[in-house]
Scaffold this motif. Structure first.
Motif, mmCIF file in Angstrom:
data_model
loop_
_atom_site.group_PDB
_atom_site.id
_atom_site.type_symbol
_atom_site.label_atom_id
_atom_site.label_comp_id
_atom_site.label_asym_id
_atom_site.label_seq_id
_atom_site.Cartn_x
_atom_site.Cartn_y
_atom_site.Cartn_z
ATOM 1 N N ASP A 208 -30.517 33.683 -13.289
ATOM 2 C CA ASP A 208 -30.728 32.299 -12.876
ATOM 3 C C ASP A 208 -29.401 31.549 -12.980
ATOM 4 O O ASP A 208 -29.058 31.046 -14.048
ATOM 5 N N PRO A 209 -28.648 31.462 -11.872
ATOM 6 C CA PRO A 209 -27.346 30.781 -11.928
ATOM 7 C C PRO A 209 -27.442 29.327 -12.390
ATOM 8 O O PRO A 209 -26.574 28.844 -13.112
ATOM 9 N N GLY A 210 -28.499 28.629 -11.972
ATOM 10 C CA GLY A 210 -28.654 27.237 -12.372
ATOM 11 C C GLY A 210 -28.765 27.083 -13.874
ATOM 12 O O GLY A 210 -28.120 26.220 -14.480
ATOM 13 N N ALA A 211 -29.583 27.926 -14.493
ATOM 14 C CA ALA A 211 -29.756 27.868 -15.943
ATOM 15 C C ALA A 211 -28.466 28.282 -16.654
ATOM 16 O O ALA A 211 -28.070 27.672 -17.657
ATOM 17 N N PHE A 212 -27.811 29.309 -16.126
ATOM 18 C CA PHE A 212 -26.563 29.781 -16.736
ATOM 19 C C PHE A 212 -25.501 28.683 -16.716
ATOM 20 O O PHE A 212 -24.865 28.390 -17.735
ATOM 21 N N LEU A 213 -25.298 28.057 -15.563
ATOM 22 C CA LEU A 213 -24.254 27.061 -15.430
ATOM 23 C C LEU A 213 -24.597 25.767 -16.170
ATOM 24 O O LEU A 213 -23.697 25.086 -16.688
ATOM 25 N N ALA A 214 -25.877 25.421 -16.245
ATOM 26 C CA ALA A 214 -26.276 24.253 -17.032
ATOM 27 C C ALA A 214 -25.971 24.480 -18.511
ATOM 28 O O ALA A 214 -25.524 23.567 -19.215
ATOM 29 N N THR A 215 -26.198 25.711 -18.966
ATOM 30 C CA THR A 215 -25.908 26.048 -20.362
ATOM 31 C C THR A 215 -24.411 25.955 -20.641
ATOM 32 O O THR A 215 -23.979 25.345 -21.620
ATOM 33 N N VAL A 216 -23.605 26.576 -19.769
ATOM 34 C CA VAL A 216 -22.152 26.544 -19.942
ATOM 35 C C VAL A 216 -21.650 25.105 -19.938
ATOM 36 O O VAL A 216 -20.865 24.694 -20.807
ATOM 37 N N ARG B 90 -22.757 23.026 -23.140
ATOM 38 C CA ARG B 90 -22.031 23.404 -24.354
ATOM 39 C C ARG B 90 -20.574 22.957 -24.296
ATOM 40 O O ARG B 90 -20.004 22.508 -25.304
ATOM 41 N N LEU B 91 -19.960 23.048 -23.118
ATOM 42 C CA LEU B 91 -18.593 22.554 -22.977
ATOM 43 C C LEU B 91 -18.548 21.046 -23.202
ATOM 44 O O LEU B 91 -17.644 20.530 -23.870
ATOM 45 N N ALA B 92 -19.525 20.329 -22.646
ATOM 46 C CA ALA B 92 -19.560 18.873 -22.790
ATOM 47 C C ALA B 92 -19.738 18.465 -24.255
ATOM 48 O O ALA B 92 -19.130 17.493 -24.722
ATOM 49 N N ILE B 93 -20.574 19.188 -24.972
ATOM 50 C CA ILE B 93 -20.770 18.894 -26.404
ATOM 51 C C ILE B 93 -19.459 19.078 -27.159
ATOM 52 O O ILE B 93 -19.087 18.254 -28.005
ATOM 53 N N ALA C 47 -27.036 15.328 -25.642
ATOM 54 C CA ALA C 47 -27.297 16.396 -24.668
ATOM 55 C C ALA C 47 -28.784 16.666 -24.538
ATOM 56 O O ALA C 47 -29.298 16.835 -23.426
ATOM 57 N N ALA C 48 -29.491 16.717 -25.654
ATOM 58 C CA ALA C 48 -30.936 16.962 -25.614
ATOM 59 C C ALA C 48 -31.643 15.870 -24.818
ATOM 60 O O ALA C 48 -32.514 16.150 -23.978
ATOM 61 N N PRO D 238 -37.540 21.647 -19.384
ATOM 62 C CA PRO D 238 -38.564 21.875 -20.406
ATOM 63 C C PRO D 238 -37.927 22.044 -21.778
ATOM 64 O O PRO D 238 -36.780 22.500 -21.899
ATOM 65 N N TYR D 239 -38.668 21.684 -22.813
ATOM 66 C CA TYR D 239 -38.124 21.747 -24.166
ATOM 67 C C TYR D 239 -37.653 23.148 -24.539
ATOM 68 O O TYR D 239 -36.634 23.315 -25.229
ATOM 69 N N GLY D 240 -38.380 24.153 -24.084
ATOM 70 C CA GLY D 240 -37.983 25.516 -24.412
ATOM 71 C C GLY D 240 -36.618 25.861 -23.857
ATOM 72 O O GLY D 240 -35.796 26.502 -24.535
ATOM 73 N N GLN D 241 -36.335 25.438 -22.639
ATOM 74 C CA GLN D 241 -35.037 25.730 -22.038
ATOM 75 C C GLN D 241 -33.930 24.922 -22.711
ATOM 76 O O GLN D 241 -32.822 25.435 -22.928
ATOM 77 N N ILE D 242 -34.221 23.668 -23.059
ATOM 78 C CA ILE D 242 -33.226 22.862 -23.772
ATOM 79 C C ILE D 242 -32.890 23.512 -25.108
ATOM 80 O O ILE D 242 -31.729 23.565 -25.519
ATOM 81 N N ALA D 243 -33.911 24.036 -25.780
ATOM 82 C CA ALA D 243 -33.699 24.708 -27.061
ATOM 83 C C ALA D 243 -32.771 25.913 -26.898
ATOM 84 O O ALA D 243 -31.883 26.153 -27.725
ATOM 85 N N GLU D 244 -32.960 26.663 -25.804
ATOM 86 C CA GLU D 244 -32.088 27.819 -25.549
ATOM 87 C C GLU D 244 -30.653 27.367 -25.280
ATOM 88 O O GLU D 244 -29.693 27.977 -25.781
ATOM 89 N N ILE D 245 -30.500 26.302 -24.504
ATOM 90 C CA ILE D 245 -29.162 25.800 -24.178
ATOM 91 C C ILE D 245 -28.438 25.353 -25.437
ATOM 92 O O ILE D 245 -27.253 25.640 -25.630
ATOM 93 N N LEU D 246 -29.157 24.649 -26.310
ATOM 94 C CA LEU D 246 -28.551 24.084 -27.512
ATOM 95 C C LEU D 246 -28.570 25.046 -28.697
ATOM 96 O O LEU D 246 -28.016 24.736 -29.749
#
Length: 311
Positions: free
Chosen positions: A60-68, A71-74, A129-130, A140-148
Motif C-alpha cells: 500500500d504505497p499510500g500507507a507507506f508514504l503517509a507513515t514515512v 515520522r519525518l514531520a514529527i 500528528a495523531a 482509522p485509529y489502528g492505522q494511526i497507531a501503526e504509523i506512530l
C-alpha cells in the motif's frame, strides 16, 4: 502493488504514484509543522526515500508514504520546538494560499486554519500528528497507531487530549462569510484609527499577535491583550503603518485574509479569528520568510469598502 523498480517503466510508475499522493503528504506535514517550507523539505525527503525503496515489496504505497512523512514531520517538529523557544517575538504558523492551491485543503479543512495550527503548536509533535491524521484525513485509529508505533488505546487518548485542548482554547468560529464581514469592518476601522469602532468589534479578551521574526520592525515583540489595550494600540498605529499601503484579499488557510503591500512588496498577512463574541484573535504575519509563498496570491478586484485601493 507498485511494480519492481528495476526498469524505467517501473520507476515512472513509482514517480506517478508519488505525484498523486503528494498533496496529501504535504497536507499532513504542513499541519504537523505549521510551516510550508518545512513541510516541503519533509515531502522532498519522503520522495528521496521512496526512490530507494523496493516498490515491489510495498503493498500500500499510500500507507507507506503517509507513515514515512508523518515520522519525518514529527522529527522535524521536535527540533523546531527547540528553535522556536528562541524565536524573536510571537511565533505564528506560516500561511498558505488555499485559493491558489486548493489541494492543500482538499481533504478536510480541520487543522488548517491559522488559529488551529497556532493551538496545535502547544501540543507535543506526536499528539499533533495523531490529531491531524484522525481529524484532517480520517485515518482509522489502528492505522494511526501503526504509523506512530503506539497502542491503539494510547492513540485514542492522544486524539482525545488534542480535541480537549482545542476545545478549551478556541470558541466556536463564525462562518466564512461572517468572518469576511468582520475582517472587512476591522480593516476599515484599523486604517482610519477609529477607536470606538475597533472596540465594538472585539471580544473582551481579544489578543493581537505580530510575527516579525525579529526582522519586521513594525511587528510588536509581545502579544497585546484586552479590548481597550488592543484597540488603542491599533488606532495609535494607524498613522504610521497604513499610509502608502495597498490591500488585496486572499484565501489564507481556508479563511479570508488580507495581504498588505508597500511599494509592491507584501509586508504582512492579516487575518482574524472570531466567534459570536466578536474578534478574539488578530494575527499579523510579517516575517518576510513566511510571506514568500502567499505573496504570490492573485489579488481580487479593488474593493473600496475592504480598503483595497492604494492610499
Amino acid at each position: 502493488m507498485v511494480a519492481q523498480s528495476g526498469d524505467p517503466g517501473a520507476l515512472d510508475e513509482a514517480a506517478s504514484v508519488f505525484v498523486g499522493l503528494r498533496p496529501r503528504l504535504f497536507g499532513i506535514a504542513y499541519r504537523v509543522l505549521g510551516s510550508s517550507a518545512e513541510a516541503e523539505d519533509v515531502v522532498q525527503e519522503a520522495w528521496v526515500r521512496w526512490q530507494t525503496t523496493d516498490h515491489a515489496a510495498v503493498v500500500d504505497p499510500g500507507a507507506f508514504l503517509a507513515t514515512v512523512t508523518t515520522r519525518l514531520a514529527i522529527n522535524v517538529a521536535q527540533s523546531a520546538r527547540k528553535r522556536r523557544e528562541t524565536y524573536v517575538g510571537p511565533w505564528l504558523p506560516e500561511p498558505v494560499d488555499t485559493g491558489a492551491d486548493p489541494q492543500v485543503g482538499a481533504e478536510r479543512g480541520e487543522a488548517l486554519e491559522l488559529a488551529v495550527l497556532f493551538l496545535l503548536e502547544k501540543l507535543s509533535p506526536t499528539e499533533r500528528a495523531a490529531y491531524v491524521l484522525r481529524e484532517s484525513f480520517d485515518y482509522p485509529y489502528g492505522q494511526i497507531a501503526e504509523i506512530l508505533q503506539l497502542s491503539e488505546a494510547n492513540t485514542r487518548q492522544l486524539v482525545s487530549r488534542a480535541r480537549r485542548h482545542l476545545s478549551a482554547g478556541r470558541r466556536r468560529p463564525v462562518s466564512s462569510s461572517a468572518h469576511r464581514r468582520l475582517l472587512t469592518t476591522f480593516l476599515a476601522a484599523a486604517r482610519t484609527g477609529d477607536l470606538a469602532a475597533l472596540e465594538e468589534l472585539f471580544a473582551a479578551d481579544v489578543v493581537s499577535y505580530s510575527d516579525g521574526g525579529g526582522i519586521a520592525r513594525e511587528a510588536a515583540r509581545k502579544p497585546m491583550v484586552g479590548r481597550t489595550r488592543v484597540a488603542k494600540f491599533i488606532a495609535g498605529w494607524a498613522a504610521r503603518f497604513w499610509p502608502g499601503t495597498a490591500t488585496a484579499w486572499v484565501e489564507a488557510n481556508g479563511r479570508p485574509g488580507v495581504l498588505i503591500s508597500r511599494d509592491d512588496t507584501v509586508i504582512a498577512l492579516l487575518t482574524v479569528s472570531a466567534s459570536d463574541q466578536g474578534i478574539d484573535q488578530i494575527m499579523w504575519v510579517m516575517n518576510p520568510a513566511k510571506l514568500a509563498g502567499i505573496s504570490r496570491a492573485r489579488p481580487e478586484p479593488p474593493n473600496l469598502e475592504a480598503g483595497s485601493e492604494r492610499d
